[in-house]
Design an enzyme around this catalytic site. Sequence first.
Site, PDB file in Angstrom:
ATOM      1  N   TYR A  78      30.325  13.550  43.664  1.00  0.00           N
ATOM      2  CA  TYR A  78      31.453  14.308  44.202  1.00  0.00           C
ATOM      3  C   TYR A  78      31.196  14.577  45.683  1.00  0.00           C
ATOM      4  O   TYR A  78      30.372  15.416  46.046  1.00  0.00           O
ATOM      5  CB  TYR A  78      31.648  15.633  43.446  1.00  0.00           C
ATOM      6  CG  TYR A  78      31.973  15.486  41.974  1.00  0.00           C
ATOM      7  CD1 TYR A  78      32.431  14.276  41.440  1.00  0.00           C
ATOM      8  CD2 TYR A  78      31.846  16.557  41.099  1.00  0.00           C
ATOM      9  CE1 TYR A  78      32.735  14.139  40.091  1.00  0.00           C
ATOM     10  CE2 TYR A  78      32.155  16.429  39.746  1.00  0.00           C
ATOM     11  CZ  TYR A  78      32.595  15.224  39.250  1.00  0.00           C
ATOM     12  OH  TYR A  78      32.897  15.104  37.908  1.00  0.00           O
ATOM     13  N   PRO A 105      40.706  19.436  31.268  1.00  0.00           N
ATOM     14  CA  PRO A 105      41.240  20.368  30.268  1.00  0.00           C
ATOM     15  C   PRO A 105      42.656  20.838  30.595  1.00  0.00           C
ATOM     16  O   PRO A 105      43.398  21.236  29.708  1.00  0.00           O
ATOM     17  CB  PRO A 105      40.251  21.544  30.310  1.00  0.00           C
ATOM     18  CG  PRO A 105      39.641  21.473  31.677  1.00  0.00           C
ATOM     19  CD  PRO A 105      39.546  20.009  31.994  1.00  0.00           C
ATOM     20  N   LEU A 106      43.009  20.757  31.904  1.00  0.00           N
ATOM     21  CA  LEU A 106      44.364  21.149  32.317  1.00  0.00           C
ATOM     22  C   LEU A 106      45.219  19.914  32.585  1.00  0.00           C
ATOM     23  O   LEU A 106      46.335  20.029  33.079  1.00  0.00           O
ATOM     24  CB  LEU A 106      44.297  22.019  33.583  1.00  0.00           C
ATOM     25  CG  LEU A 106      43.497  23.308  33.451  1.00  0.00           C
ATOM     26  CD1 LEU A 106      43.317  23.987  34.809  1.00  0.00           C
ATOM     27  CD2 LEU A 106      44.189  24.249  32.474  1.00  0.00           C
ATOM     28  N   GLY A 107      44.689  18.736  32.311  1.00  0.00           N
ATOM     29  CA  GLY A 107      45.432  17.505  32.567  1.00  0.00           C
ATOM     30  C   GLY A 107      44.945  16.769  33.803  1.00  0.00           C
ATOM     31  O   GLY A 107      45.445  15.689  34.115  1.00  0.00           O
ATOM     32  N   PHE A 150      44.543  15.213  37.282  1.00  0.00           N
ATOM     33  CA  PHE A 150      45.398  14.950  38.442  1.00  0.00           C
ATOM     34  C   PHE A 150      46.886  15.143  38.105  1.00  0.00           C
ATOM     35  O   PHE A 150      47.709  15.294  38.994  1.00  0.00           O
ATOM     36  CB  PHE A 150      45.152  13.532  38.985  1.00  0.00           C
ATOM     37  CG  PHE A 150      43.755  13.369  39.537  1.00  0.00           C
ATOM     38  CD1 PHE A 150      43.404  13.951  40.749  1.00  0.00           C
ATOM     39  CD2 PHE A 150      42.786  12.665  38.835  1.00  0.00           C
ATOM     40  CE1 PHE A 150      42.112  13.833  41.251  1.00  0.00           C
ATOM     41  CE2 PHE A 150      41.491  12.536  39.326  1.00  0.00           C
ATOM     42  CZ  PHE A 150      41.154  13.125  40.544  1.00  0.00           C
TER      43      PHE A 150
HETATM   44  N1  NAP Z   1      32.893  13.029  32.946  1.00  0.00           N
HETATM   45  C1  NAP Z   1      33.887  12.565  33.636  1.00  0.00           C
HETATM   46  O1  NAP Z   1      34.137  11.363  33.693  1.00  0.00           O
HETATM   47  C2  NAP Z   1      34.790  13.532  34.354  1.00  0.00           C
HETATM   48  C3  NAP Z   1      36.025  13.087  34.888  1.00  0.00           C
HETATM   49  C4  NAP Z   1      36.826  14.024  35.502  1.00  0.00           C
HETATM   50  C5  NAP Z   1      36.431  15.351  35.621  1.00  0.00           C
HETATM   51  N2  NAP Z   1      35.234  15.745  35.123  1.00  0.00           N
HETATM   52  C6  NAP Z   1      34.791  17.168  35.204  1.00  0.00           C
HETATM   53  O2  NAP Z   1      35.769  17.983  34.568  1.00  0.00           O
HETATM   54  C7  NAP Z   1      36.109  19.081  35.428  1.00  0.00           C
HETATM   55  C8  NAP Z   1      37.544  19.477  35.174  1.00  0.00           C
HETATM   56  O3  NAP Z   1      38.401  18.404  35.467  1.00  0.00           O
HETATM   57  P1  NAP Z   1      39.395  18.423  36.713  1.00  0.00           P
HETATM   58  O4  NAP Z   1      39.034  19.487  37.644  1.00  0.00           O
HETATM   59  O5  NAP Z   1      39.447  17.049  37.238  1.00  0.00           O
HETATM   60  O6  NAP Z   1      40.794  18.662  35.999  1.00  0.00           O
HETATM   61  P2  NAP Z   1      41.463  19.964  35.338  1.00  0.00           P
HETATM   62  O7  NAP Z   1      40.463  21.047  35.194  1.00  0.00           O
HETATM   63  O8  NAP Z   1      42.202  19.509  34.155  1.00  0.00           O
HETATM   64  O9  NAP Z   1      42.565  20.344  36.414  1.00  0.00           O
HETATM   65  C9  NAP Z   1      42.245  20.647  37.721  1.00  0.00           C
HETATM   66  C10 NAP Z   1      43.558  20.752  38.479  1.00  0.00           C
HETATM   67  O10 NAP Z   1      44.287  21.887  38.011  1.00  0.00           O
HETATM   68  C11 NAP Z   1      44.547  22.760  39.098  1.00  0.00           C
HETATM   69  N3  NAP Z   1      44.429  24.126  38.576  1.00  0.00           N
HETATM   70  C12 NAP Z   1      43.312  24.738  38.099  1.00  0.00           C
HETATM   71  N4  NAP Z   1      43.607  25.994  37.694  1.00  0.00           N
HETATM   72  C13 NAP Z   1      44.923  26.170  37.911  1.00  0.00           C
HETATM   73  C14 NAP Z   1      45.815  27.248  37.711  1.00  0.00           C
HETATM   74  N5  NAP Z   1      45.393  28.403  37.174  1.00  0.00           N
HETATM   75  N6  NAP Z   1      47.118  27.089  38.066  1.00  0.00           N
HETATM   76  C15 NAP Z   1      47.556  25.938  38.593  1.00  0.00           C
HETATM   77  N7  NAP Z   1      46.764  24.871  38.812  1.00  0.00           N
HETATM   78  C16 NAP Z   1      45.449  24.979  38.479  1.00  0.00           C
HETATM   79  C17 NAP Z   1      43.537  22.439  40.151  1.00  0.00           C
HETATM   80  O11 NAP Z   1      44.069  22.700  41.434  1.00  0.00           O
HETATM   81  P3  NAP Z   1      43.546  23.906  42.366  1.00  0.00           P
HETATM   82  O12 NAP Z   1      42.321  23.415  43.037  1.00  0.00           O
HETATM   83  O13 NAP Z   1      44.703  24.125  43.283  1.00  0.00           O
HETATM   84  O14 NAP Z   1      43.291  25.083  41.459  1.00  0.00           O
HETATM   85  C18 NAP Z   1      43.323  20.935  39.951  1.00  0.00           C
HETATM   86  O15 NAP Z   1      44.324  20.211  40.635  1.00  0.00           O
HETATM   87  C19 NAP Z   1      35.859  18.533  36.840  1.00  0.00           C
HETATM   88  O16 NAP Z   1      35.725  19.596  37.756  1.00  0.00           O
HETATM   89  C20 NAP Z   1      34.628  17.683  36.628  1.00  0.00           C
HETATM   90  O17 NAP Z   1      33.494  18.516  36.718  1.00  0.00           O
HETATM   91  C21 NAP Z   1      34.419  14.865  34.480  1.00  0.00           C
END
Ligand code: NAP
Length: 263
Positions: free
Chosen positions: A39, A189-191, A193
Amino acid sequence: MQLAGPWVMGPPADRDGALAVLREAVDWGITHIDTSDAYGPHVTNELIREALHPYPESLLIATKVGANRDAQGGWPTARRPEELRRQVHENLRSLGVDTLDLVNMRMGDAEGPQPGSITEAFETLAALQQEGLIRHLGVSNVTAEQVAEARVVAPVVCVQNLYNLAHRHDDDLVEQLAADGIAYVPFFPLGGFSPVQSEALSAVAARLGSTPMSVALAWLLQRSPNILLIPGTSKVAHLRENVVGAGLSLSAEDVAALDGIGS
Ligand SMILES: NC(=O)c1ccc[n+]([C@@H]2O[C@H](COP(=O)([O-])OP(=O)(O)OC[C@H]3O[C@@H](n4cnc5c(N)ncnc54)[C@H](OP(=O)(O)O)[C@@H]3O)[C@@H](O)[C@H]2O)c1
């Protein structure tokens, strides 16, 4: 992953905001942070170190190996033994620790898990664990067959795969891991991108006077006792909303409405 720059490359636009998210998370009692030296690359780990080192005893920092970054922001696979060793040492350096709490062996690609043996890669991590450089091992972006294959090599404490209200391909795996006492850590967990959107989700959130993101997190926590949450955010306001929201209690009626969303 949200703490680096756009497309998870380079520094964040709001560096102070990123440091504040990390510090506030720990102040709020969060004990589990998920990262990767890919990252940025290095950016997120260096922010974690700057914000939180020396780390509280209670904090577990999970990292993952298996991919590099290229100049275009791509994630080329890097799973040969020497590449994995290099990534483990880079994580140790950027996080500023002698032992990594948890390393996930990330397989698959942007399309999701791909069939293929995990044994050689996992044996390399198991050897690094024996050397004292890693405390616990996990797997990520894997098929159920790869989980079983890895468990023959060394104990697996968690599986980190794509899973949320709308993407439920791992339903059976979640149950199986729960029975075996292995944590399931949904990424996106929130979908991710494309944040989860659905009329049923909005309706439940409106009924509870909450937000769709909160309900999506609460649903995951209620889905199974082995689910641990790692929602990503770059904003303190969203962090607060997510911590409070995840504690929502959903009724059987709410859960039934939400269960209709996924596939
Ligand atoms: N193992 C793998 O291959 C893999 C792949 C992807 C991700 N990951 C891990 O999983 C973690 C979570 O995934 P992710 O961050 O990609 O996706 P996510 O948690 O599903 O969603 C993050 C998105 O939601 C927004 N968000 C968060 N809280 C919110 C709220 N209360 N209201 C509105 N929007 C909100 C964030 O924007 P803001 O910044 O504006 O809050 C960001 O755009 C990552 O941080 C990473 O550590 C692992």
